[in-house]
Structures are given as structure tokens and as C-alpha cells.
Scaffold this motif. Structure first.
Motif, PDB file in Angstrom:
ATOM      1  N   SER A 241       8.267  -1.782 -10.327  1.00 27.11           N
ATOM      2  CA  SER A 241       8.226  -0.371 -10.727  1.00 27.11           C
ATOM      3  C   SER A 241       9.239  -0.061 -11.816  1.00 27.11           C
ATOM      4  O   SER A 241       9.098   0.938 -12.530  1.00 27.11           O
ATOM      5  CB  SER A 241       8.488   0.523  -9.516  1.00 27.11           C
ATOM      6  OG  SER A 241       9.774   0.252  -8.961  1.00 27.11           O
ATOM      7  N   LEU A 252       3.545   2.698 -10.714  1.00 21.11           N
ATOM      8  CA  LEU A 252       4.386   3.881 -10.848  1.00 21.11           C
ATOM      9  C   LEU A 252       4.141   4.594 -12.178  1.00 21.11           C
ATOM     10  O   LEU A 252       4.050   5.826 -12.225  1.00 21.11           O
ATOM     11  CB  LEU A 252       5.859   3.496 -10.720  1.00 21.11           C
ATOM     12  CG  LEU A 252       6.865   4.632 -10.852  1.00 21.11           C
ATOM     13  CD1 LEU A 252       6.630   5.697  -9.794  1.00 21.11           C
ATOM     14  CD2 LEU A 252       8.295   4.115 -10.773  1.00 21.11           C
ATOM     15  N   GLN A 256       2.784   8.408 -12.933  1.00 14.01           N
ATOM     16  CA  GLN A 256       3.599   9.275 -13.771  1.00 14.01           C
ATOM     17  C   GLN A 256       2.778   9.898 -14.894  1.00 14.01           C
ATOM     18  O   GLN A 256       2.954  11.078 -15.223  1.00 14.01           O
ATOM     19  CB  GLN A 256       4.781   8.492 -14.351  1.00 14.01           C
ATOM     20  CG  GLN A 256       5.881   8.201 -13.347  1.00 14.01           C
ATOM     21  CD  GLN A 256       6.990   7.369 -13.954  1.00 14.01           C
ATOM     22  OE1 GLN A 256       6.796   6.642 -14.927  1.00 14.01           O
ATOM     23  NE2 GLN A 256       8.174   7.447 -13.370  1.00 14.01           N
ATOM     24  N   LEU A 269       3.399  10.900  -6.220  1.00 15.18           N
ATOM     25  CA  LEU A 269       4.399   9.942  -5.733  1.00 15.18           C
ATOM     26  C   LEU A 269       4.027   9.412  -4.347  1.00 15.18           C
ATOM     27  O   LEU A 269       4.300   8.252  -4.019  1.00 15.18           O
ATOM     28  CB  LEU A 269       5.774  10.603  -5.687  1.00 15.18           C
ATOM     29  CG  LEU A 269       6.438  10.884  -7.041  1.00 15.18           C
ATOM     30  CD1 LEU A 269       7.777  11.577  -6.840  1.00 15.18           C
ATOM     31  CD2 LEU A 269       6.620   9.607  -7.846  1.00 15.18           C
ATOM     32  N   THR A 273       3.577   5.588  -3.083  1.00 15.81           N
ATOM     33  CA  THR A 273       4.298   5.147  -1.887  1.00 15.81           C
ATOM     34  C   THR A 273       3.351   4.517  -0.872  1.00 15.81           C
ATOM     35  O   THR A 273       3.645   3.456  -0.297  1.00 15.81           O
ATOM     36  CB  THR A 273       5.031   6.335  -1.255  1.00 15.81           C
ATOM     37  OG1 THR A 273       5.956   6.879  -2.197  1.00 15.81           O
ATOM     38  CG2 THR A 273       5.773   5.907  -0.003  1.00 15.81           C
TER      39      THR A 273
END
Length: 337
Positions: A241, A252, A256, A269, A273
Motif C-alpha cells: 500500500s 489503496l 483513493q 477505506l 480494509t
């Protein structure tokens, strides 16, 4: 005067061969386990805290679980996940290949090889990974061109570093060189864990040093290498990441890009996760079975697999049920009236 009718006859205990399976032994006193009230209270408090945490997560509208479900399997997220998995696989394979070479150099009798291996491990373990990635990303400032030719002489082929090292290749180089330093120490520790008598026995049989290392030392060293290597694998997956700072489209960076457009930061997020948790869980299961594979032939007892534990628990429940059924179906004698 006491008559025979006034005496209550006590039946003799049934022979062990005639007792139903699982029935308690009447000749021995029953052992009652000690009750631990403190343990039960601590377990109840822990379950209550866990329930409160889960309730706060599930019923919290700020997580926007509907948004999480909508973006969980989108093409952008899956493409980022595949790139993260690809980076992890390439870095681990190259890292352990180079790390094994460095470990052998570190254990060599040649002082030059030992010094070079020690220096490599020292410099790359002393520098933060982010600094290494940024250094390789800006390597063109130090070496604008790379050439191939005679050492200290003319070059036959030159190429611009900017055109050669893109963000993805830079991430592979930086992560691989970083993992190599740690893999070298893991492999060296595993080799040192093998008893020296194994090597001496192989030398007495006339085996070469290379064959001794490949066929005798390394298979036994894998028992010590695999647990640490599994941790490194999971750490590398999560460590990928960090390449998002290089604009590499990993998992990631993909989420984003999405939340920079939708401003739904928390649910995106959570998507990343949940994917990391799912993949690391599968890697943990694989590590468990790989450890069992290399633990074969050892004097230690292999731990049961989760499936074996489940089968054992089901067999215990069936045995208790059958014992209870047999106890209820036992005929009532005169002494039981």
C-alpha cells in the motif's frame, strides 16, 4: 427379629463388559472439575465488550455499508487488488531468491563475501522503506542514462533512466531490495537452526556442499523459515500500500482515486480494509498447512487441523448422546425402586 423382607437388597455393580459405552465407572469416585468463577466473569465481560463494539460498527450510519457493498467488487477495486497481489508474489519470490544467496554468502568462509552480505543487510535494514522507494523513483536525477559496455570503458548501449524505470518497475525494485535484506536474515537463521551434525554426516557420505545444502540442510531449515516467511508475506501484502505514493494503481491507490471524486472516504477505506483482511486470512490458512507439511518427520506432535478439531468435537457430542440414551434405556432393577 429381622425378616428377609425388611432388608433392602443392593444390586451388585454390573460388569464392565455389560455397561453401556460412556457410562461412569461405579467403582471409582467421580471427579468434578473445579469451577472458576473469575474466568466465567472475565469471559462474559469480554463478550459484552465485543458485542458493544460490533453493534457500534454495524449500526453506525457513518460507515455507509450500502456504499461499501456497491464498490466492493467494482472493476477499479479488483484491478488494484490484482496488482497488489502481483506485486506481493513477485517481491516475495525475488526477495527470497536473492535473500538465500545473501544468506549463503554470509555463511561462506570467504571474508569478502561475508562482508558484502553483511553490508547489504545493514544498509537496507537501516533505511526506511518509503525513503528507498522515493530514492529509486528519483534515480534519474543521479543517473540520467544507463549503459551497457566494457567496465570503465566505452558503452555499446545507453538508455534514459526515465524511459526505463516506470512507477511499477520502481516499486518492484524498491520492495524487492528491501525484502531481500530481511529474507537473508530469515534464511540464515533457519540454516543455523539445523544441527551441525547433519552437515558432518553428509560430508562423511561424500556429498558435495551444494547438494548437502539443497537436500539436507534447507528442508530441515524450512521448519524455522516458514513461520517467519509467512509473517513477511502478510507484511509485504500490506506494505504494497505504500507504493501509492508513487501513483502505482494498487488497491489503496484505486480506492483513493474513487473517494477523491465521490468524497466517500470512510466507506472506500472500509472496502480496502475488508479486502486486505480477506486476503491475509487466506494466506494465514495457507501458512498453517505449509507448516504442517514441513513439520512431518519431526518428533513433535502435529497440531490438529480445524477440520479435525470439528470432527473430534462432533464425535464427542455423539458419544455423550449415545451414553445418555443408553443410560435412559437401562432396565430398572429392584434396588432402583
Amino acid at each position: 427379629m429381622v425378616t428377609p423382607s425388611d432388608v433392602t437388597s443392593t444390586p451388585a455393580p454390573a460388569p464392565k463388559s455389560l455397561r453401556p459405552p460412556g457410562a461412569p465407572d461405579e467403582d471409582l469416585p467421580q471427579i468434578v472439575p473445579r469451577r472458576h468463577a473469575g474466568r466465567r466473569l472475565a469471559a462474559a465481560v469480554a463478550l459484552l465488550v465485543l458485542a458493544m463494539v460490533l453493534n457500534s460498527v454495524i449500526r453506525n450510519d457513518a460507515f455507509q455499508w450500502d456504499v461499501v457493498g456497491r464498490y466492493f467488487t467494482t472493476s477499479a477495486v479488483l484491478d488494484g487488488l490484482l496488482l497488489s497481489l502481483w506485486l506481493t508474489a513477485v517481491v516475495m519470490v525475488l526477495g527470497f531468491l536473492l535473500g538465500t544467496l545473501l544468506a549463503v554468502m554470509r555463511l561462506s568462509a570467504n571474508p569478502v563475501l561475508r562482508a558484502l552480505s553483511w553490508g547489504y543487510v545493514w544498509i537496507f535494514r537501516s533505511t526506511p522503506l518509503l525513503v528507498q522507494l522515493l530514492f529509486w523513483f528519483n534515480i534519474g536525477a543521479l543517473y540520467p542514462t544507463l549503459g551497457l559496455g566494457i567496465p570503465f570503458g566505452p558503452q555499446f548501449l545507453t538508455v534514459k533512466t526515465v524511459n526505463l524505470l516506470g512507477p511499477a518497475l520502481t516499486a518492484v525494485i524498491g520492495l524487492t531490495l528491501h525484502e531481500t535484506a530481511y529474507a537473508a536474515e530469515v534464511v540464515r537463521g533457519g540454516i543455523l537452526s539445523v544441527d551441525s551434525g547433519q552437515t558432518e554426516a553428509a560430508q562423511a557420505l561424500g556429498l558435495s556442499r551444494r547438494r548437502t545444502l539443497r537436500r539436507i540442510v534447507v528442508p530441515q531449515a524450512m521448519r524455522s523459515i516458514v513461520p517467519t516467511a509467512g509473517n513477511m508475506l502478510i507484511g509485504t501484502l500490506k506494505g504494497t500500500s505504500i507504493v501509492s505514493v508513487l501513483a502505482v494503481h494498487d488497491l489503496l491507490y484505486s480506492v483513493q482515486l474513487i473517494y477523491n471524486q465521490t468524497y466517500q472516504i470512510i466507506p472506500l477505506l472500509m472496502v480496502a480494509t475488508l479486502w486486505y483482511v480477506a486476503v491475509t486470512t487466506m494466506l494465514g490458512v495457507g501458512q498453517f498447512y505449509v507448516e504442517r507439511h514441513y513439520a512431518r518427520g519431526d518428533s513433535r506432535t502435529l497440531p490438529p487441523t480445524p477440520l479435525q478439531r470439528l470432527r473430534g468435537q462432533l464425535a464427542t457430542v455423539r458419544l455423550r448422546l449415545s451414553a445418555a440414551t443408553a443410560s435412559d434405556a437401562r432396565p430398572v432393577t429392584g434396588g432402583d425402586r
